[in-house]
Structure formats: structure tokens, C-alpha cells
Design a protein around this motif. Structure first.
Motif, PDB file in Angstrom:
ATOM      1  N   THR A  33      11.145 -25.150 -19.144  1.00 13.21           N
ATOM      2  CA  THR A  33      11.978 -26.042 -19.952  1.00 13.21           C
ATOM      3  C   THR A  33      11.378 -26.144 -21.355  1.00 13.21           C
ATOM      4  OG1 THR A  33      12.549 -27.253 -17.962  1.00 13.21           O
ATOM      5  CG2 THR A  33      12.986 -28.361 -20.047  1.00 13.21           C
ATOM      6  N   LYS A  44      19.956 -32.226 -22.261  1.00  4.76           N
ATOM      7  CA  LYS A  44      20.189 -31.932 -20.844  1.00  4.76           C
ATOM      8  C   LYS A  44      21.673 -31.597 -20.745  1.00  4.76           C
ATOM      9  CE  LYS A  44      19.399 -33.886 -16.224  1.00  4.76           C
ATOM     10  NZ  LYS A  44      20.330 -32.956 -15.604  1.00  4.76           N
ATOM     11  N   ASP A  80      17.606 -35.607 -24.206  1.00  2.00           N
ATOM     12  CA  ASP A  80      16.539 -36.098 -23.318  1.00  2.00           C
ATOM     13  C   ASP A  80      15.154 -35.991 -23.935  1.00  2.00           C
ATOM     14  OD1 ASP A  80      15.757 -33.410 -22.746  1.00  2.00           O
ATOM     15  OD2 ASP A  80      15.095 -34.072 -20.755  1.00  2.00           O
ATOM     16  N   GLN A 134      20.273 -25.252 -18.195  1.00  2.00           N
ATOM     17  CA  GLN A 134      20.168 -26.673 -17.866  1.00  2.00           C
ATOM     18  C   GLN A 134      19.668 -27.518 -19.033  1.00  2.00           C
ATOM     19  OE1 GLN A 134      17.904 -25.980 -14.130  1.00  2.00           O
ATOM     20  NE2 GLN A 134      19.497 -27.188 -13.128  1.00  2.00           N
ATOM     21  N   TYR A 135      18.829 -26.931 -19.880  1.00  2.00           N
ATOM     22  CA  TYR A 135      18.329 -27.649 -21.060  1.00  2.00           C
ATOM     23  C   TYR A 135      18.441 -26.724 -22.258  1.00  2.00           C
ATOM     24  CZ  TYR A 135      16.342 -31.059 -17.857  1.00  2.00           C
ATOM     25  OH  TYR A 135      16.185 -32.017 -16.892  1.00  2.00           O
TER      26      TYR A 135
END
Ligand SMILES: [Zn+2]
Ligand SMILES: [Zn+2]
Length: 347
Positions: A33, A44, A80, A134-135
Motif C-alpha cells: 500500500t 481508499k 485515508d 484498493q488504494y
């Protein structure tokens, strides 16, 4: 006395749908990540639209793409993590990123405030990894805030297909009551018809075949013109001639055939992207002072306007959703032209 050590939190790896070479297939891989740099945020990702322009990344149709690359420029999610120097955005804030993925603030166009035409425009999924993961990291100047009542999967397609049709129409010069034609009832067109209706235009939807007639009317078209069964340009002239024709279906031939449907000062706005030429004679343009204009999306501020207007007016994309793991399938579905109407990845 024990020495205090600052240990960076270890993040779980994330899933990414990437293309590792031009023409390659989608691969689902795990990556670390990423950490946002100065002026960036980490998002996110909750949803990412699958756009026809993602073919530029998949097939290598844009110069200078560095692979592997995760496509995706219709991104909706939540901030995030903040990079250094980011003060105007907060953790937990819902944001979107569209085609306009960053500008340099220093080139001639930026200094003139024309960020849309920045000479160093960054595009998510092309210049850096986009929303098929996802990120995602994004520079702050690419962010648009998402209104509370819009769901992520609904907001995502509004950040490319939505802003393009909304922004093109609102800058077109058509006034309430004017005849505005939307050619093509697909990913762009089904949003264009809705926006045109909410702007107060008399909307002529133009499609090939009769099958989309009732849907077009449900979306807000006043009339439906079947360009297979009738001469659409003549049909528009019978209605007084179009002030604007927004051409969304990627067919230069179909666009060429519509030009004679423009009324005085009429404007053909081209947003369906193709590489073959539109055919038009100078006489067609000179008579009635007609114009042909191309239009590309808009800035993140334009995206916010689009999202707010959609919230206010009830304009929503019709979507089919796929999980991130099925990015390849989702992409094929979009390319088939059979999706009703935008394909969206859900994380
Ligand atoms: Zn797009
Ligand atoms: Zn610039």
C-alpha cells in the motif's frame, strides 16, 4: 533506558488490477500500500468506472505510459492518509478523481487559469496508477468532493462520462427551450439525455434502430429519431434545426451525416472519440454560421459542479458492477458495447 524507536505502521498489501505491457491482459497482483508524498492524498478506493479510454492504457495507445500500470479515471473513495503540506482536505472525506488527474500550475495555460488544457496534464491510469486498485495516490489539485447522497458507484461514472456531457452542454450556448440532439444512447448518451432534459432543452435522442426509443424517452428525450429508419438530419430540420448536436457515439460517418440537421448558429459538439475524419464541406458550415467543436471533460471544480447538479436534479448513471478481481471481465463487457450503460468496479 531503552531507546525510543519510531516504527512506521506496516500496512497490509493491497490488490491491484494492472496491465504489465501494451496489449497485455489484466493481472490481479498484490502490492505494498503506497504512502502519499507531499501534496498528495491516499484514497481508499470504493468504486472505479470502466471507461472506453482505459483502452489507451490496456493497448498502449498513449505515448509514454510506464508499465505495469493500473488504469482507472472514474474514481470514488475516501481519503485515508494525507501527505505533507495537505491542509484543505481531511481524512475520511469522500472524494472523486476524474480524467483531470493533476496540472503543473506553471505552464502558460495554467497561468491563464485554463487548467483543463495544461501542457503537463496528468491523467490517472495513464500518468500514474488509477482507480483499478484498493488504494490510490492522487495530487490534491485532482480532487473533487462527493456529495453525501451520491453513492460511490453512482458518482464514479459521473467523473468522466458525466462531467463530459454536463460540461459540454452547459458551455454550448443552447438556452432553455432550444432543440438539442444527443446522438448515441450509450455510456455518454444516456447521461447526456438526462442532463439536456434537466437543463430545459427540447431533447431529440438519436439512435440506430427502434429498441432504445422508450428508454430514451424515459431518460428525458422529447423525441426519438431512429437514424436507421429515417434521415436524422432531415428529421431535425423538420423540428426547426438543432441548436446543438452532441455526438457521443464513436462514428465519424454518423456525425458527418448529422451536420445538416443543425439550425442557424448550430453547433456539433464532438465527444465520441474516433481516429477517422468527419466529412464536412465549407459551404455546410458557412451557411447558417455553423461550428464543430470538440470537448474534453473538465477540471475537478467542474466535476464538483457535475456531482452537485446530479444530486440536485436526480441525474444518475445506469450501471453494471463487477468486483475488482474481475477487472478483465468488466473491461470486456464495456468494450462489447452491450453494457447498460456504464461498467463500475467495486472494491
Ligand atoms: Zn473516461
Ligand atoms: Zn499547466
Amino acid at each position: 533506558m531503552a531507546t525510543m524507536r519510531v516504527v512506521a505502521p506496516v500496512l497490509a498489501p493491497m490488490k491491484v488490477a494492472q496491465i504489465s505491457k501494451p496489449g497485455g491482459n489484466f493481472e490481479i497482483v498484490e502490492r505494498e500500500t503506497p504512502t502519499p508524498g507531499p501534496g498528495q492524498v491516499r484514497i481508499k478506493v470504493q468504486a472505479c468506472g470502466v471507461c472506453h479510454s482505459d483502452a489507451l492504457t490496456k493497448e498502449g495507445g498513449w505515448p509514454g505510459i510506464q508499465y505495469p500500470r493500473a488504469p482507472g479515471h472514474e474514481v470514488a473513495g475516501t481519503i485515508d492518509e494525507l501527505g505533507a503540506g495537505v491542509s484543505a482536505w481531511k481524512k475520511g472525506q469522500r472524494v472523486g478523481v476524474g480524467w483531470h488527474g493533476g496540472h503543473d500550475n506553471t505552464c502558460r495555460e495554467c497561468r491563464r487559469g485554463d487548467f483543463r488544457n495544461c501542457q503537463n496534464l496528468k491523467i490517472p491510469g495513464i500518468s500514474y496508477d488509477g482507480g483499478y486498485q484498493q488504494y490510490m495516490l492522487a495530487p490534491v489539485e485532482a480532487l473533487a468532493s462527493i456529495p453525501d447522497t451520491l453513492k460511490d458507484a453512482e458518482a464514479a461514472p459521473l467523473l468522466c462520462a458525466g462531467i463530459t456531457t454536463y460540461n459540454a452542454l452547459r458551455h454550448s450556448g443552447a438556452l432553455p427551450g432550444d432543440l438539442v440532439a444527443v446522438q448515441g444512447i450509450g455510456g455518454l448518451g444516456h447521461l447526456g439525455i438526462q442532463f439536456a432534459n434537466k437543463f430545459g432543452y427540447k431533447v431529440a435522442a438519436i439512435g440506430r434502430g427502434s429498441e432504445n426509443s422508450s428508454l430514451a424517452k424515459k431518460l428525458g428525450a422529447t423525441v426519438y429519431i431512429d437514424s436507421k429508419a429515417t434521415n436524422a438530419a432531415q428529421a431535425l430540420q423538420k423540428l426547426g434545426g438543432a441548436r446543438v448536436i452532441m455526438a457521443t457515439a464513436p462514428s465519424s460517418k454518423a456525425m458527418s451525416e448529422l451536420i445538416d440537421g443543425l439550425g442557424p448558429n448550430g453547433e456539433l459538439i464532438v465527444i465520441g472519440a474516433t481516429f477517422d475524419p468527419i466529412e464536412v464541406t465549407p459551404i455546410q458550415l458557412i451557411t447558417g454560421s455553423k461550428t464543430i467543436q470538440g470537448w474534453a471533460a473538465g477540471t475537478p471544480a467542474d466535476s464538483e459542479d457535475t456531482l452537485r447538479f446530479a444530486e440536485l436534479s436526480g441525474v444518475r448513471p445506469m450501471i453494471e458492477t463487477y468486483p475488482l478481481e474481475k477487472a478483465g471481465e468488466a473491461y470486456e463487457r464495456m468494450m462489447s458495447g452491450k453494457a447498460q450503460f456504464r461498467v463500475v468496479l467495486i472494491m
